[in-house]
Design an enzyme around this catalytic site. Structure first.
Site, PDB file in Angstrom:
ATOM      1  N   GLY A   1     -12.197 -10.269 -12.523  1.00  0.00           N
ATOM      2  CA  GLY A   1     -12.436 -10.311 -11.088  1.00  0.00           C
ATOM      3  C   GLY A   1     -13.854  -9.911 -10.737  1.00  0.00           C
TER       4      GLY A   1
ATOM      5  N   GLY B   1     -14.740  -9.147  -7.148  1.00  0.00           N
ATOM      6  CA  GLY B   1     -14.730  -8.731  -5.746  1.00  0.00           C
ATOM      7  C   GLY B   1     -15.241  -7.314  -5.545  1.00  0.00           C
TER       8      GLY B   1
ATOM      9  N   SER C   1       0.799  -1.218   0.000  1.00  0.00           N
ATOM     10  CA  SER C   1       0.000   0.000   0.000  1.00  0.00           C
ATOM     11  C   SER C   1       0.839   1.280   0.000  1.00  0.00           C
ATOM     12  CB  SER C   1      -0.924   0.016   1.219  1.00  0.00           C
ATOM     13  OG  SER C   1      -1.643   1.227   1.273  1.00  0.00           O
TER      14      SER C   1
ATOM     15  N   GLU D   1     -23.951 -16.346 -15.672  1.00  0.00           N
ATOM     16  CA  GLU D   1     -24.775 -15.386 -16.400  1.00  0.00           C
ATOM     17  C   GLU D   1     -24.051 -14.042 -16.458  1.00  0.00           C
ATOM     18  OE1 GLU D   1     -29.255 -13.414 -16.282  1.00  0.00           O
ATOM     19  OE2 GLU D   1     -28.747 -15.101 -14.956  1.00  0.00           O
TER      20      GLU D   1
ATOM     21  N   LYS E   1     -13.695  -5.256   1.481  1.00  0.00           N
ATOM     22  CA  LYS E   1     -14.603  -4.202   1.015  1.00  0.00           C
ATOM     23  C   LYS E   1     -16.080  -4.606   1.100  1.00  0.00           C
ATOM     24  CE  LYS E   1     -11.200  -1.974  -1.939  1.00  0.00           C
ATOM     25  NZ  LYS E   1     -10.915  -1.308  -3.210  1.00  0.00           N
TER      26      LYS E   1
ATOM     27  N   ASN F   1     -15.168   1.181   0.652  1.00  0.00           N
ATOM     28  CA  ASN F   1     -13.720   1.365   0.769  1.00  0.00           C
ATOM     29  C   ASN F   1     -13.360   2.542   1.674  1.00  0.00           C
ATOM     30  OD1 ASN F   1     -14.387   3.462  -1.194  1.00  0.00           O
ATOM     31  ND2 ASN F   1     -12.186   3.603  -1.550  1.00  0.00           N
TER      32      ASN F   1
END
Length: 246
Positions: A125, A127, A14, A153, A65, A86
């Site tokens: 992704g 998420g 980070s 789907e 998140k 977030n």
């Protein structure tokens, strides 16, 4: 002293503390500090808030998140719609969740992916970060398909990414942590031979500066961008939320 910070499972990648510390120094903000809080489970947020009563704002990164949502007292309407948080504002002992990923991603994508070039997008992704990306693409009227390990789907598997698919979808957005420091040699399983100079590759990973995905696609002539501008813009939006009195 007002305290702010970032929660996540592993935070070695980070840049958030660096960004906010430099912001405080640059703007002469002397009553604020920003720290990193690695939590083994999202539920440890409750303990953290008890141990750090001076906390007034938190950022949230992978994989929490979505997991933090039931732990919060309140959700901003946009965050509730997106289904991911977030940013957390802590005021009078209550917590409220927001999503500034949406703001940071949408504004930076508009600059990177010009309207005349816009066709369709593949979002790698599914998420919390992906949910903000989906919402931004909807707002910009860019059709998209999700890509994950399993088909479903409105969702392709990586094995279904044929040359025909890539010719129809000229924007590829990586919302997974693949390629993030320290696993810098990792990259999504794409048919890289089918990437062309007509493609736009937006990797939400920003450490390293150029991920393996970006390197492989740039070698094919694609336009590439990392997530650093998104990080800065979502951080600035979070700072505004934390400092609004209501």
């Amino acid at each position: 002293m007002r305290k702010f910070g970032l929660i996540g499972k592993k935070l070695g990648h980070s840049f958030s503390k660096k960004y906010f510390t430099e912001k405080f120094e640059r703007e002469g903000i002397t009553d604020a500090a920003y720290e990193l809080y690695e939590l083994p489970r999202a539920e440890e947020l409750t303990t953290l808030l008890q141990q750090e009563p001076e906390l007034v704002g938190l950022n949230v990164t992978v994989p929490y998140k979505e997991q933090v949502i039931p732990l919060l007292d309140e959700l901003d309407e946009a965050a509730a719609t997106i289904g991911a948080v977030n940013t957390i504002k802590i005021s009078n002992g209550r917590t409220k969740g927001y999503n500034t990923d949406y703001v940071g991603f949408k504004s930076s994508l508009e600059e990177f992916y010009p309207e005349p070039a816009r066709k369709q997008a593949l979002v790698l992704g599914t998420g919390g970060a992906a949910k903000a990306v989906w919402a931004a693409l909807d707002a910009l009227n860019v059709p998209y398909l999700r890509v994950s390990r399993k088909e479903g789907e409105g969702q392709l598997s990586y094995t279904q990414l044929t040359s025909e698919v890539l010719s129809d979808y000229n924007l590829i957005i990586n919302t997974t942590p693949l390629g993030m420091y320290p696993q810098v040699e990792e990259a999504p399983e794409l048919p890289y031979d089918n990437i062309t100079d007509q493609h736009f590759i937006y990797d939400l990973v920003y450490n390293p500066n150029q991920t393996k995905l970006m390197q492989k696609c740039a070698a094919k002539g694609a336009k590439v961008m990392n997530g650093l501008l998104m990080l800065h813009r979502q951080a600035d939006a979070a700072w505004n939320i934390w400092n609004i009195e209501y």
